[in-house]
Enzyme design. Sequence first.
Site, mmCIF file in Angstrom:
data_model
loop_
_atom_site.group_PDB
_atom_site.id
_atom_site.type_symbol
_atom_site.label_atom_id
_atom_site.label_comp_id
_atom_site.label_asym_id
_atom_site.label_seq_id
_atom_site.Cartn_x
_atom_site.Cartn_y
_atom_site.Cartn_z
ATOM 1 N N ASP A 11 2.360 5.481 2.874
ATOM 2 C CA ASP A 11 1.677 5.191 1.606
ATOM 3 C C ASP A 11 1.538 6.466 0.781
ATOM 4 O O ASP A 11 0.470 6.779 0.263
ATOM 5 C CB ASP A 11 0.301 4.573 1.874
ATOM 6 C CG ASP A 11 -0.302 3.916 0.636
ATOM 7 O OD1 ASP A 11 0.436 3.732 -0.358
ATOM 8 O OD2 ASP A 11 -1.502 3.596 0.658
ATOM 9 N N SER A 67 -14.059 3.516 -5.368
ATOM 10 C CA SER A 67 -13.747 2.352 -4.542
ATOM 11 C C SER A 67 -12.250 2.111 -4.559
ATOM 12 O O SER A 67 -11.605 2.242 -5.608
ATOM 13 C CB SER A 67 -14.470 1.104 -5.060
ATOM 14 O OG SER A 67 -15.869 1.263 -4.976
#
Length: 517
Positions: free
Chosen positions: A370, A256
Site C-alpha cells: 500500500d 481518520s
Amino acid sequence: MGNCLTTQKGEPDKPADRIKLDDPPTIGVGVGVPQIPMPSHAGQPPEQIRPVPQIPESETAGANAKIFVALYDYDARTDEDLSFRKGEHLEILNDTQGDWWLARSKKTRSEGYIPSNYVAKLKSIEAEPWYFRKIKRIEAEKKLLLPENEHGAFLIRDSESRHNDYSLSVRDGDTVKHYRIRQLDEGGFFIARRTTFRTLQELVEHYSKDSDGLCVNLCKPCVQIEKPVTEGLSHRTRDQWEIDRTSLKFVRKLGSGQFGDVWEGLWNNTTPVAIKTLKSGTMDPKDFLAEAQIMKKLRHTKLIQLYAVCTVEEPIYIITELMKHGSLLEYLQAIAGKGRSLKMQTLIDMAAQIAAGMAYLESQNYIHRDLAARNVLVGDGNIVKIADFGLARLIKEDEYEARVGARFPIKWTAPEAANYSKFSIKSDVWSFGILLTELVTYGRIPYPGMTNAEVLTQVEHGYRMPQPPNCEPRLYEIMLECWHKDPMRRPTFETLQWKLEDFYTSDQSDYKEAQAY
C-alpha cells in the site's frame, strides 16, 4: 580566512559541542504534529516498576571502567531510566542487554538504563560533533546545505568506496566540496601527502586554523537536526512487544482513515508517540501480532519505528514514533493550498529517500502492498519515512478486495495485483511510480477524471498517465519504467534509489584534491 573553529589539545573531557534543535484514504501510522517537550522528571508510571539493580562501586571502578559521553539530552521515560544532559559523562555498568545499557552518571551518581545510541565512548571519534559515521555523500550535501549551516560548516564521514578511509565534506557558499581523507599504512591520516596527522582530531584542528589548500577553513561542525530514534520505548519494553493500553494517554486526534483513527499521544506520561487505532473487525488480532513480530525487526532510517502494540482486546492499537509534519499527502496539499511550492530538487530527494526505504524492504524480501503518499510521513528538513508497511495484507478480504467502489486503492495498484492478487516487490515498484506523480502534482489524485473501473480497463489495455505539468522528462521516464506491463522488467528499488540520488547530485560534487598554495 581566519579561524572559525579551533580544537584545543589537552581537553579530551570537554563536552562535544553539538547543536540541539527540537527535535483521504488510509492515514499512515505515526502522523503527527510538533512533538510535546518531554518533562525533565517523569510522572509516576501506570505500572509497578522493578527497582534498578544496584552494582557495588568496587565492581566497576578503576582503569577498566567504561566511560561514555552523552551526545544528546535524554529524559527518563520510566523509573528504571536515567536522565542525562548532552556532554554528561556516564559510566557503563552493563552493556550486554542490547540497545539499552545500565549506566551511572559521574555527575549525580544516579543509576538507570539509557539508550545506547545517545552516547559514545569518551575521547573516541564517535564522540566528536563533526563525525557523522556512515552517511552517503548525497546525505552529507543535504545536511550541510540546510539554512542552519553557514559557509565553512563541515563533517567527516566514512568513505563509501574505501575501507578504513574517510571523507571530509565542507560547505563552500551554496555548494559542498568533498575531500578524501586517506589512512597511512603505519597509522595517521592525510588529505594532501605533504601534511599528515596522527589523528582525525589533529587534522580538524589544522584545517580549522589554516585552509591549507582546502576551499575554506573548517568552521562549525554540521548541525544535528534530529535526535536518533530509540530502539523501542524503553529497556522494560525491549522484549515486551505487547504493552498495557492503560499506559497510553490520547492527547489529540490527528485524523481518520478507512480502517481507523490516528492520535497524538503519550506513553507512560513521558514519551510522545503516535497511536493508530484499528476499527474492530478490520483484521485478526493473532494475525496482526504475528506480523508485528516481523515488522519490529525491520530497522531503517527511512522506515517509521514501530514501538509497541495492544492486541489483547479490540480495538488494536499500533504505537509508533511521532512525525512532526504528518503524512506526505497532507504536507504537499497544504503547501499547494498556500500557493507555495518546493524545488524540484527537493521533491526528487524525497523520492530518493522513499526509494531507499523500499530498497531496504526489498533486501528483506518484504512487501509493502500500500505504498502511497498517504503512507509516507514527513519530519523536519523534508525528511520522509515509510509507514504502514505490511498492514494491507492483514485486512480482511471483505474489507479490502479489488472491486469497484471498495476500499482497495485501485489507482495505486499494479494491474497484476488488482486483477489477480499477485502482489510482489514489483507491484510496489508500480505503486512507487504513482507516488512520483503525487509528489510532482502536490497530492493530486492519480488518473484525474477517471473512475476506478475505467482505470482498471484502460491500464490493462496499455494506457499510462501522461507526463504531469512541470515534471522533469527524465523523471517521467522513471515513472514509465515503473509502469512496465511485465513486472520483471520494472527496475529494482536499489536501481531507483541510485537513479534518483544521481538525479539530485550536482556535477560540482566530485571529490576535490587539496590545492598547493
